[in-house]
Write a protein that holds these residues in place. Structure first.
Motif, PDB file in Angstrom:
ATOM      1  N   SER A 160       0.846  -1.184   0.000  1.00 50.47           N
ATOM      2  CA  SER A 160       0.000   0.000   0.000  1.00 50.47           C
ATOM      3  C   SER A 160       0.886   1.241   0.000  1.00 50.47           C
ATOM      4  N   THR A 161       0.259   2.410   0.022  1.00 51.76           N
ATOM      5  CA  THR A 161       1.047   3.650  -0.014  1.00 51.76           C
ATOM      6  C   THR A 161       1.963   3.773   1.196  1.00 51.76           C
ATOM      7  N   ARG A 162       1.461   3.448   2.366  1.00 55.25           N
ATOM      8  CA  ARG A 162       2.290   3.501   3.577  1.00 55.25           C
ATOM      9  C   ARG A 162       2.059   2.229   4.371  1.00 55.25           C
ATOM     10  N   THR A 163       3.128   1.626   4.835  1.00 58.24           N
ATOM     11  CA  THR A 163       3.050   0.363   5.554  1.00 58.24           C
ATOM     12  C   THR A 163       4.036   0.374   6.705  1.00 58.24           C
ATOM     13  N   ASN A 164       3.617  -0.182   7.822  1.00 53.97           N
ATOM     14  CA  ASN A 164       4.543  -0.376   8.935  1.00 53.97           C
ATOM     15  C   ASN A 164       5.166  -1.754   8.816  1.00 53.97           C
ATOM     16  N   ILE A 165       6.469  -1.824   8.958  1.00 55.23           N
ATOM     17  CA  ILE A 165       7.191  -3.088   8.917  1.00 55.23           C
ATOM     18  C   ILE A 165       7.812  -3.300  10.281  1.00 55.23           C
ATOM     19  N   SER A 166       7.542  -4.424  10.876  1.00 56.39           N
ATOM     20  CA  SER A 166       8.126  -4.746  12.170  1.00 56.39           C
ATOM     21  C   SER A 166       9.334  -5.636  11.936  1.00 56.39           C
ATOM     22  N   THR A 167      10.437  -5.276  12.543  1.00 53.06           N
ATOM     23  CA  THR A 167      11.668  -6.042  12.366  1.00 53.06           C
ATOM     24  C   THR A 167      12.383  -6.178  13.702  1.00 53.06           C
ATOM     25  N   ALA A 168      13.282  -7.120  13.797  1.00 55.02           N
ATOM     26  CA  ALA A 168      14.004  -7.369  15.044  1.00 55.02           C
ATOM     27  C   ALA A 168      15.434  -6.848  14.943  1.00 55.02           C
ATOM     28  N   PHE A 169      15.915  -6.242  16.016  1.00 57.06           N
ATOM     29  CA  PHE A 169      17.284  -5.758  16.091  1.00 57.06           C
ATOM     30  C   PHE A 169      17.948  -6.406  17.298  1.00 57.06           C
ATOM     31  N   PRO A 170      19.240  -6.692  17.195  1.00 60.41           N
ATOM     32  CA  PRO A 170      19.962  -7.249  18.342  1.00 60.41           C
ATOM     33  C   PRO A 170      19.926  -6.274  19.522  1.00 60.41           C
ATOM     34  N   GLU A 171      19.681  -6.802  20.709  1.00 62.13           N
ATOM     35  CA  GLU A 171      19.615  -5.987  21.925  1.00 62.13           C
ATOM     36  C   GLU A 171      20.873  -5.145  22.111  1.00 62.13           C
ATOM     37  N   VAL A 172      22.036  -5.724  21.807  1.00 59.53           N
ATOM     38  CA  VAL A 172      23.303  -5.018  22.039  1.00 59.53           C
ATOM     39  C   VAL A 172      23.339  -3.714  21.233  1.00 59.53           C
ATOM     40  N   ALA A 173      22.865  -3.715  20.003  1.00 61.37           N
ATOM     41  CA  ALA A 173      22.859  -2.500  19.181  1.00 61.37           C
ATOM     42  C   ALA A 173      21.758  -1.552  19.638  1.00 61.37           C
ATOM     43  N   TRP A 174      20.590  -2.084  19.950  1.00 56.39           N
ATOM     44  CA  TRP A 174      19.445  -1.263  20.335  1.00 56.39           C
ATOM     45  C   TRP A 174      19.711  -0.499  21.636  1.00 56.39           C
ATOM     46  N   ASN A 175      20.402  -1.130  22.585  1.00 48.33           N
ATOM     47  CA  ASN A 175      20.629  -0.524  23.902  1.00 48.33           C
ATOM     48  C   ASN A 175      22.013   0.085  24.072  1.00 48.33           C
ATOM     49  N   PHE A 176      22.855   0.096  23.049  1.00 47.23           N
ATOM     50  CA  PHE A 176      24.218   0.611  23.142  1.00 47.23           C
ATOM     51  C   PHE A 176      24.193   2.118  23.403  1.00 47.23           C
ATOM     52  N   ASP A 187      18.516   4.212   0.754  1.00 48.68           N
ATOM     53  CA  ASP A 187      19.774   4.729   1.319  1.00 48.68           C
ATOM     54  C   ASP A 187      19.680   4.846   2.838  1.00 48.68           C
ATOM     55  N   ASP A 188      18.532   5.312   3.340  1.00 47.66           N
ATOM     56  CA  ASP A 188      18.326   5.408   4.789  1.00 47.66           C
ATOM     57  C   ASP A 188      18.428   4.034   5.440  1.00 47.66           C
ATOM     58  N   ILE A 189      17.762   3.049   4.844  1.00 51.54           N
ATOM     59  CA  ILE A 189      17.770   1.697   5.397  1.00 51.54           C
ATOM     60  C   ILE A 189      19.183   1.128   5.387  1.00 51.54           C
ATOM     61  N   GLY A 190      19.914   1.313   4.275  1.00 59.91           N
ATOM     62  CA  GLY A 190      21.299   0.845   4.201  1.00 59.91           C
ATOM     63  C   GLY A 190      22.184   1.519   5.223  1.00 59.91           C
ATOM     64  N   HIS A 191      21.997   2.825   5.410  1.00 63.12           N
ATOM     65  CA  HIS A 191      22.784   3.575   6.388  1.00 63.12           C
ATOM     66  C   HIS A 191      22.499   3.066   7.804  1.00 63.12           C
ATOM     67  N   TYR A 192      21.235   2.830   8.095  1.00 66.22           N
ATOM     68  CA  TYR A 192      20.867   2.336   9.422  1.00 66.22           C
ATOM     69  C   TYR A 192      21.445   0.948   9.671  1.00 66.22           C
ATOM     70  N   GLN A 193      21.447   0.107   8.658  1.00 65.74           N
ATOM     71  CA  GLN A 193      22.038  -1.224   8.793  1.00 65.74           C
ATOM     72  C   GLN A 193      23.523  -1.110   9.128  1.00 65.74           C
ATOM     73  N   LYS A 194      24.212  -0.144   8.523  1.00 65.42           N
ATOM     74  CA  LYS A 194      25.625   0.076   8.825  1.00 65.42           C
ATOM     75  C   LYS A 194      25.806   0.534  10.269  1.00 65.42           C
ATOM     76  N   ILE A 195      24.928   1.416  10.727  1.00 63.02           N
ATOM     77  CA  ILE A 195      24.996   1.890  12.113  1.00 63.02           C
ATOM     78  C   ILE A 195      24.867   0.719  13.076  1.00 63.02           C
ATOM     79  N   VAL A 196      23.881  -0.147  12.842  1.00 65.27           N
ATOM     80  CA  VAL A 196      23.654  -1.302  13.711  1.00 65.27           C
ATOM     81  C   VAL A 196      24.872  -2.221  13.696  1.00 65.27           C
ATOM     82  N   LYS A 197      25.423  -2.475  12.521  1.00 69.33           N
ATOM     83  CA  LYS A 197      26.600  -3.341  12.404  1.00 69.33           C
ATOM     84  C   LYS A 197      27.790  -2.747  13.167  1.00 69.33           C
TER      85      LYS A 197
END
Length: 86
Positions: A20-36, A59-69
């Protein structure tokens, strides 16, 4: 793992899985990155909060993936370092 909802927008072709035009996607992130913490901030959370209410580009999603890594790797390296306290 921490569950996080991301908003995507197909109007601009930002997420191939959106139907659809706008959708929420739920995804999981490692606790260590989320709480760092860095200097009182939690970068993984702050980055998303600063973009709340708008769609993310590829580009935003790729950048965020790099931040988490990087946060995961930084935590791993910090645990390897043993400084003498004497």
């Amino acid at each position: 793992m921490t569950r996080v909802s991301l908003l995507c927008s197909t109007r601009t072709g930002l997420w191939a899985g959106c139907s659809s035009t706008r959708t929420n996607i739920s995804t999981a992130f490692p606790e260590v990155a989320w709480n760092f913490h860095i200097g009182g901030y939690q970068p993984a959370q702050k980055w998303l909060k600063d973009r709340r209410g708008r769609g993310l580009s590829w580009d935003d999603i790729g950048h965020y993936q790099k931040i988490v890594k990087i946060l995961i790797e930084t935590d791993r390296l910090m645990k390897e370092i043993e400084l003498p306290l004497e």
